[in-house]
Write a protein that holds these residues in place. Structure first.
Motif, PDB file in Angstrom:
ATOM      1  N   TRP A  97      34.009  47.810  44.845  1.00  0.00           N
ATOM      2  CA  TRP A  97      34.449  47.562  43.469  1.00  0.00           C
ATOM      3  C   TRP A  97      35.762  46.799  43.529  1.00  0.00           C
ATOM      4  CZ3 TRP A  97      34.118  51.863  39.208  1.00  0.00           C
ATOM      5  CH2 TRP A  97      34.422  51.298  37.943  1.00  0.00           C
ATOM      6  N   GLY A  98      35.667  45.493  43.217  1.00  0.00           N
ATOM      7  CA  GLY A  98      36.844  44.652  43.298  1.00  0.00           C
ATOM      8  C   GLY A  98      37.342  44.192  41.942  1.00  0.00           C
ATOM      9  N   ASN A  99      38.004  43.046  41.934  1.00  0.00           N
ATOM     10  CA  ASN A  99      38.687  42.608  40.719  1.00  0.00           C
ATOM     11  C   ASN A  99      38.337  41.179  40.335  1.00  0.00           C
ATOM     12  OD1 ASN A  99      40.519  43.146  38.574  1.00  0.00           O
ATOM     13  ND2 ASN A  99      42.078  41.892  39.610  1.00  0.00           N
ATOM     14  N   SER A 100      37.086  40.767  40.574  1.00  0.00           N
ATOM     15  CA  SER A 100      36.706  39.408  40.197  1.00  0.00           C
ATOM     16  C   SER A 100      35.998  39.352  38.849  1.00  0.00           C
ATOM     17  CB  SER A 100      35.805  38.784  41.278  1.00  0.00           C
ATOM     18  OG  SER A 100      34.587  39.500  41.402  1.00  0.00           O
ATOM     19  N   ALA A 101      35.950  40.457  38.128  1.00  0.00           N
ATOM     20  CA  ALA A 101      35.319  40.474  36.799  1.00  0.00           C
ATOM     21  C   ALA A 101      36.131  39.640  35.818  1.00  0.00           C
ATOM     22  CB  ALA A 101      35.205  41.904  36.286  1.00  0.00           C
ATOM     23  N   THR A 102      35.413  39.017  34.871  1.00  0.00           N
ATOM     24  CA  THR A 102      36.053  38.238  33.810  1.00  0.00           C
ATOM     25  C   THR A 102      35.503  38.714  32.455  1.00  0.00           C
ATOM     26  OG1 THR A 102      34.360  36.502  33.764  1.00  0.00           O
ATOM     27  CG2 THR A 102      36.162  36.269  35.366  1.00  0.00           C
ATOM     28  N   GLU A 103      35.851  37.995  31.394  1.00  0.00           N
ATOM     29  CA  GLU A 103      35.354  38.349  30.066  1.00  0.00           C
ATOM     30  C   GLU A 103      33.857  38.110  29.926  1.00  0.00           C
ATOM     31  OE1 GLU A 103      37.500  36.433  26.986  1.00  0.00           O
ATOM     32  OE2 GLU A 103      39.449  37.230  27.586  1.00  0.00           O
ATOM     33  N   THR A 104      33.321  37.239  30.777  1.00  0.00           N
ATOM     34  CA  THR A 104      31.910  36.864  30.648  1.00  0.00           C
ATOM     35  C   THR A 104      31.076  37.186  31.879  1.00  0.00           C
ATOM     36  OG1 THR A 104      32.422  34.615  31.416  1.00  0.00           O
ATOM     37  CG2 THR A 104      32.443  35.017  29.020  1.00  0.00           C
ATOM     38  N   SER A 105      31.714  37.646  32.961  1.00  0.00           N
ATOM     39  CA  SER A 105      30.982  37.887  34.204  1.00  0.00           C
ATOM     40  C   SER A 105      31.463  39.164  34.866  1.00  0.00           C
ATOM     41  CB  SER A 105      31.158  36.700  35.157  1.00  0.00           C
ATOM     42  OG  SER A 105      30.609  36.971  36.413  1.00  0.00           O
ATOM     43  N   VAL A 106      30.524  39.904  35.458  1.00  0.00           N
ATOM     44  CA  VAL A 106      30.875  41.172  36.093  1.00  0.00           C
ATOM     45  C   VAL A 106      31.519  40.967  37.451  1.00  0.00           C
ATOM     46  CG1 VAL A 106      28.580  41.454  37.120  1.00  0.00           C
ATOM     47  CG2 VAL A 106      30.000  43.468  36.701  1.00  0.00           C
ATOM     48  N   GLY A 107      31.184  39.834  38.144  1.00  0.00           N
ATOM     49  CA  GLY A 107      31.748  39.609  39.472  1.00  0.00           C
ATOM     50  C   GLY A 107      31.434  40.778  40.393  1.00  0.00           C
ATOM     51  N   ASN A 108      32.444  41.270  41.106  1.00  0.00           N
ATOM     52  CA  ASN A 108      32.244  42.449  41.958  1.00  0.00           C
ATOM     53  C   ASN A 108      32.779  43.715  41.276  1.00  0.00           C
ATOM     54  OD1 ASN A 108      34.988  42.081  42.146  1.00  0.00           O
ATOM     55  ND2 ASN A 108      35.028  41.712  44.359  1.00  0.00           N
ATOM     56  N   GLY A 109      32.830  43.655  39.929  1.00  0.00           N
ATOM     57  CA  GLY A 109      33.263  44.817  39.169  1.00  0.00           C
ATOM     58  C   GLY A 109      32.092  45.633  38.664  1.00  0.00           C
ATOM     59  N   VAL A 110      32.305  46.297  37.571  1.00  0.00           N
ATOM     60  CA  VAL A 110      31.280  47.145  36.955  1.00  0.00           C
ATOM     61  C   VAL A 110      31.122  46.727  35.502  1.00  0.00           C
ATOM     62  CG1 VAL A 110      30.753  49.491  36.175  1.00  0.00           C
ATOM     63  CG2 VAL A 110      31.558  49.105  38.502  1.00  0.00           C
ATOM     64  N   ALA A 111      29.874  46.609  35.047  1.00  0.00           N
ATOM     65  CA  ALA A 111      29.579  46.188  33.670  1.00  0.00           C
ATOM     66  C   ALA A 111      29.146  47.384  32.833  1.00  0.00           C
ATOM     67  CB  ALA A 111      28.478  45.124  33.673  1.00  0.00           C
ATOM     68  N   GLY A 112      29.367  47.264  31.540  1.00  0.00           N
ATOM     69  CA  GLY A 112      28.928  48.300  30.604  1.00  0.00           C
ATOM     70  C   GLY A 112      28.792  47.721  29.208  1.00  0.00           C
ATOM     71  N   THR A 113      28.236  48.511  28.312  1.00  0.00           N
ATOM     72  CA  THR A 113      28.081  48.130  26.906  1.00  0.00           C
ATOM     73  C   THR A 113      28.606  49.254  26.033  1.00  0.00           C
ATOM     74  OG1 THR A 113      26.123  46.812  27.425  1.00  0.00           O
ATOM     75  CG2 THR A 113      26.452  47.429  25.120  1.00  0.00           C
ATOM     76  N   GLY A 114      29.440  48.920  25.078  1.00  0.00           N
ATOM     77  CA  GLY A 114      30.063  49.926  24.232  1.00  0.00           C
ATOM     78  C   GLY A 114      29.061  50.756  23.446  1.00  0.00           C
TER      79      GLY A 114
END
Length: 335
Positions: free
Chosen positions: A285-302
């Motif tokens: 779990w890293g820090n390449s996520a952006t506003e439009t891409s999950v990268g090596n992070g974690v995605a979710g939906t409110g």
């Protein structure tokens, strides 16, 4: 109405019966015109404009409603003008609401005072005194200010919201009554107002919050331990349907979630650790996520509520001098 003048020669010696008939017919026409009903017109006629509570992106709003009244009377008018909301849609009288294109509700309330302590309801309308001198076609005007507040604690999807109050009234409060009526009779005179639709609008921007629910604590470990792991949770609260992406950044700035801990002063040992999602052996779990891409992070939906997300930390080796080690991880929420 013009009266045609008809002439006819009357021979001498003939009775003037035709002239008498003409005069009688004229008198009859005059009598009929005198009693023919004319179009009714209110003695005091009032109208309204700018009835729209637009919150925009704010939590509170103000609507300055403009009104005008025109008098047609030989008598002065002294009355109480009132503005009353009608039937809310969507929502209920106790809980009016606005809705977006997917029928998500955003609740709000209207008030008569800037302190937001006096509700604006059909039973408690906004009022203003109106006094007008006698006259024909004489007009005066003014404003009634109303206030609104979106109910706190709501987490909704971003976008535009619209609600209505149908059968709203700009009218009058008759003497001895508390009801706002669109038309009243005062003596022999009629006062009329307007009934219509009161609109409320708002725009909600995506707004998310995030917080850590505790430290990831390995506790006491032996120098011979390997592949030690621990976990903690973070809490994310985003409006319903809002996508978000979370990145984790150790203090060394590593974008792949590989951090190091530091001990006390004089200790140069730096135990390395790895941040992971899903499990202790899950993806880094890293820090390449952006506003439009999950990268090596974690995605979710409110979901509109607080969602707990687990963070796992692994320590491959504990072969370091005895000490207390720690580090700080920054949680970045992108939405």
């Amino acid at each position: 109405m013009p009266i045609a003048m008809v002439t006819r020669r009357i021979d001498r010696g003939q009775p003037a019966t035709w002239v008498k008939s003409l005069l009688l017919l004229g008198a009859l026409l005059f009598a009929l015109l005198a009693f023919y009903p004319q179009q009714a017109r209110a003695n005091l006629d009032c109208s309204v404009a700018n009835v729209n509570m637009d919150f925009g992106t704010a939590e509170t709003g103000t609507d300055v409603v403009s009104w005008t009244c025109t008098i047609y009377s030989d008598n002065p008018a002294n009355t109480t003008l009132c503005l009353s909301p009608g039937d809310p849609y969507p929502g209920t009288p106790d809980a009016p609401a606005m809705q977006n294109s997917t029928d998500t509700l955003l609740y709000y309330h209207l008030f008569r005072d800037p302190g937001l302590t006096q509700p604006l309801t059909p039973a408690e309308p906004a009022t203003v005194p109106v006094s007008m001198p006698a006259g024909i076609g004489v007009t005066t005007g003014g404003t009634i200010t109303i206030y609104g507040r979106i109910d706190p604690g709501q987490t909704v999807a971003s976008g535009d919201y619209v609600g209505d109050f149908f059968n709203s009234v700009l009218g009058f409060i008759a003497e001895g009554s508390s009801e706002c009526q669109s038309s009243i009779q005062v003596g022999d005179e009629i006062y009329t107002g307007r009934a219509g639709t009161f609109e409320a609008t708002a725009n909600r921007e995506a707004s998310c919050t995030i917080s850590a629910l505790g430290d990831a604590d390995f506790g006491n470990v032996l120098q011979t331990d390997t592949d030690v792991s621990t976990s903690t949770q973070i809490s994310v609260n985003c409006p319903v349907g809002t996508p978000y992406f979370i990145g984790l950044e150790p203090s060394n700035g590593n974008d792949d979630g590989a951090g190091v801990m530091a001990g006390s002063a004089g200790n140069s040992d730096t135990p390395g650790y790895q941040l992971r999602s899903a499990s202790a052996t899950g993806p880094i779990w890293g820090n390449s996520a952006t506003e439009t891409s999950v990268g090596n992070g974690v995605a979710g939906t409110g979901t509109g509520a607080a969602d707990a997300i687990s963070v796992f930390v692994t320590l491959p080796s504990t072969a370091f001098r005895p000490d207390s080690y720690s580090d700080v991880v920054t949680v970045n929420l992108n939405f």
